[in-house]
Design a protein around this motif. Structure first.
Motif, mmCIF file in Angstrom:
data_model
loop_
_atom_site.group_PDB
_atom_site.id
_atom_site.type_symbol
_atom_site.label_atom_id
_atom_site.label_comp_id
_atom_site.label_asym_id
_atom_site.label_seq_id
_atom_site.Cartn_x
_atom_site.Cartn_y
_atom_site.Cartn_z
ATOM 1 N N ASP A 184 0.807 -1.247 -0.018
ATOM 2 C CA ASP A 184 -0.037 -0.079 0.007
ATOM 3 C C ASP A 184 0.805 1.147 0.085
ATOM 4 O OD1 ASP A 184 -2.115 -1.872 0.334
ATOM 5 O OD2 ASP A 184 -1.946 -1.613 2.613
ATOM 6 N N GLU B 44 -3.017 3.552 -3.006
ATOM 7 C CA GLU B 44 -2.913 2.294 -3.883
ATOM 8 C C GLU B 44 -3.069 1.306 -3.153
ATOM 9 O OE1 GLU B 44 -1.631 1.989 -8.258
ATOM 10 O OE2 GLU B 44 -0.110 1.105 -7.009
ATOM 11 N N HIS C 263 -3.179 -3.119 -2.759
ATOM 12 C CA HIS C 263 -3.119 -4.492 -3.252
ATOM 13 C C HIS C 263 -3.537 -5.338 -2.313
ATOM 14 C CE1 HIS C 263 -0.201 -2.180 -5.610
ATOM 15 N NE2 HIS C 263 -0.148 -2.928 -6.528
ATOM 16 N N GLY D 183 -5.088 -6.241 1.509
ATOM 17 C CA GLY D 183 -5.121 -4.807 1.841
ATOM 18 C C GLY D 183 -4.981 -4.603 3.394
ATOM 19 N N SER E 171 -7.115 -6.027 -9.440
ATOM 20 C CA SER E 171 -6.022 -6.081 -8.861
ATOM 21 C C SER E 171 -5.474 -5.016 -7.842
ATOM 22 C CB SER E 171 -4.867 -6.076 -10.052
ATOM 23 O OG SER E 171 -3.569 -6.350 -9.863
ATOM 24 N N ARG E 172 -6.103 -3.932 -8.049
ATOM 25 C CA ARG E 172 -5.768 -2.618 -7.023
ATOM 26 C C ARG E 172 -6.630 -1.766 -7.013
ATOM 27 N NH1 ARG E 172 -2.097 -3.582 -11.124
ATOM 28 N NH2 ARG E 172 -0.592 -4.330 -9.547
ATOM 29 N N TYR F 265 -8.212 1.989 -4.967
ATOM 30 C CA TYR F 265 -7.835 3.324 -4.416
ATOM 31 C C TYR F 265 -8.736 3.901 -3.315
ATOM 32 C CZ TYR F 265 -4.797 2.451 -8.564
ATOM 33 O OH TYR F 265 -4.004 1.760 -9.163
ATOM 34 N N ARG G 132 4.356 -3.672 -10.566
ATOM 35 C CA ARG G 132 4.332 -2.595 -10.911
ATOM 36 C C ARG G 132 5.392 -2.071 -12.048
ATOM 37 N NH1 ARG G 132 1.838 1.795 -8.694
ATOM 38 N NH2 ARG G 132 3.726 2.938 -9.312
ATOM 39 N N GLN H 5 -6.023 -3.645 -14.047
ATOM 40 C CA GLN H 5 -6.629 -4.240 -13.041
ATOM 41 C C GLN H 5 -6.440 -5.989 -13.369
ATOM 42 O OE1 GLN H 5 -7.720 -3.336 -10.418
ATOM 43 N NE2 GLN H 5 -7.844 -1.195 -10.664
ATOM 44 N N ARG I 290 -5.011 -9.725 -13.074
ATOM 45 C CA ARG I 290 -3.852 -10.378 -11.972
ATOM 46 C C ARG I 290 -3.346 -11.252 -12.698
ATOM 47 N NH1 ARG I 290 -5.090 -9.556 -6.974
ATOM 48 N NH2 ARG I 290 -4.485 -11.412 -6.494
#
Length: 330
Positions: free
Chosen positions: A12, A55, A57, A60, A110-111, A113, A221, A286, A288
């Motif tokens: 994060d 952000e 992942h 979380g 995938s992530r 916000y 990333r 998005q 995975r």
């Protein structure tokens, strides 16, 4: 006031839309992986789209809110919950002081916000809030978020407690965003031909557009490594390193592909087979590990029209969110 990390997540970080203008110094743009979701998160809480977001992942983090505030959660669905009650994505949500936000179950994406009204009060590095993990700069002390970190908020003049019903830990405001067009057909990714596309054999060009590619578990990333049919070039010539960008598709020496993502290097010497169009980068962000990608060739005019349409949608959305928020507050 602030929020406190009571349990850290996988990765994060504080991000914004990235730092531009420093590629000549070897400093990449970085920033959020899904620019669409991050911008919408800020719009829903009345922020400028350049404000920082968190952000997240999966798995979380868990957050404790130290004040009443307005938040939004966009992007991937990790079953967001406030004090064990589910809260919806793509909505503005008022949360009460001492409420806990957590993400117990992966649904898709995938992530995600998290934006807060006013934005996170963190220092900029080279005109950006984005965390640069390798440089240890930007974001919150240049690193991912850890247990007991306190992330301060910028000052807000809105009295959000007045929007909370007695005994309720949160209140979902009545407007939301329809994201159907942006994430439609998530595995279908449009690309334009790269400088070295014609170096592929005719069979490899056909294979790339007809076969599916699977995202390798080692992807991150910096880039998505893809598994699929081996692609071949007509000649194995050495290339001079040249500029690359978010979405550049490179052919590795072993015949496999890699798609460069937000934390990509600024130059590369592998053949640039194609480039993912900007309007489809949110869909790509998005996906995975183990998800499939099917590439489709398009032209620059189509890519531009899709991006313009997406930006027009964001402009309309921003105005609408501000009007709704002003009406509720007043």
């Amino acid at each position: 006031m602030s929020l406190t990390i009571i349990k850290p997540g996988l990765l994060d970080t504080i991000q914004d839309l990235g730092r531009t203008g420093y590629s000549r110094l070897g400093i990449n743009t970085g920033g959020v992986m899904d620019r669409y979701a991050a911008q919408v998160a800020n719009m829903l809480v009345g922020n400028d789209t350049l404000e920082a977001v968190m952000e997240i992942h999966f798995p979380g983090a868990q957050f404790l809110f130290e004040q009443n505030t307005l938040i939004s959660i966009t992007g991937a669905d990790f079953t967001a919950m406030v004090n064990d009650e589910p809260v919806p994505l793509w909505h503005p949500i008022v949360v009460r002081k001492n409420a806990v936000l957590h993400f117990p179950k992966l649904q898709h994406g995938s992530r995600c916000y998290v934006a807060v009204h006013g934005g996170y009060c963190v220092n900029k590095w080279l005109n950006s809030y984005s965390t640069h993990l390798k440089a240890g700069a930007g974001g919150f002390h240049g690193r991912k978020l850890e247990k007991r970190d306190e992330i301060p908020f910028k000052e807000s003049r809105i009295y959000f407690a007045g929007l909370l019903k007695p005994g309720k830990e949160f209140e979902v405001l009545k407007w939301h965003v329809d994201t159907g067009s942006t994430y439609l057909h998530p595995n279908e990714i449009y690309i334009i031909k790269g400088n070295e596309w014609d170096q592929l054999t005719c069979q490899s060009q056909q294979d790339m557009l007809e076969d599916n590619f699977t995202i390798h578990p080692f992807s991150d990333r910096m880039g998505y490594q893809l598994k699929g049919v081996d692609l071949k070039r007509n000649e194995r010539t050495e290339l001079v390193s040249s500029g690359v960008s978010f979405g550049t598709i490179q052919l590795l020496p072993n015949g496999q592909l890699i798609v460069l993502m937000a934390d990509h290097q600024t130059t590369g010497g592998y053949p640039r087979i194609g480039h993912v169009i900007s309007a489809h980068l949110p869909k790509l962000a998005q996906l995975r590990p183990s998800d499939c990608i099917h590439f489709k060739i398009t032209d620059i005019a189509t890519a531009e029209n899709l991006l313009i349409a997406q930006q027009q949608e964001l402009n309309i959305l921003q105005r609408a969110c501000l009007e709704r928020l002003n009406h509720v507050v007043c």
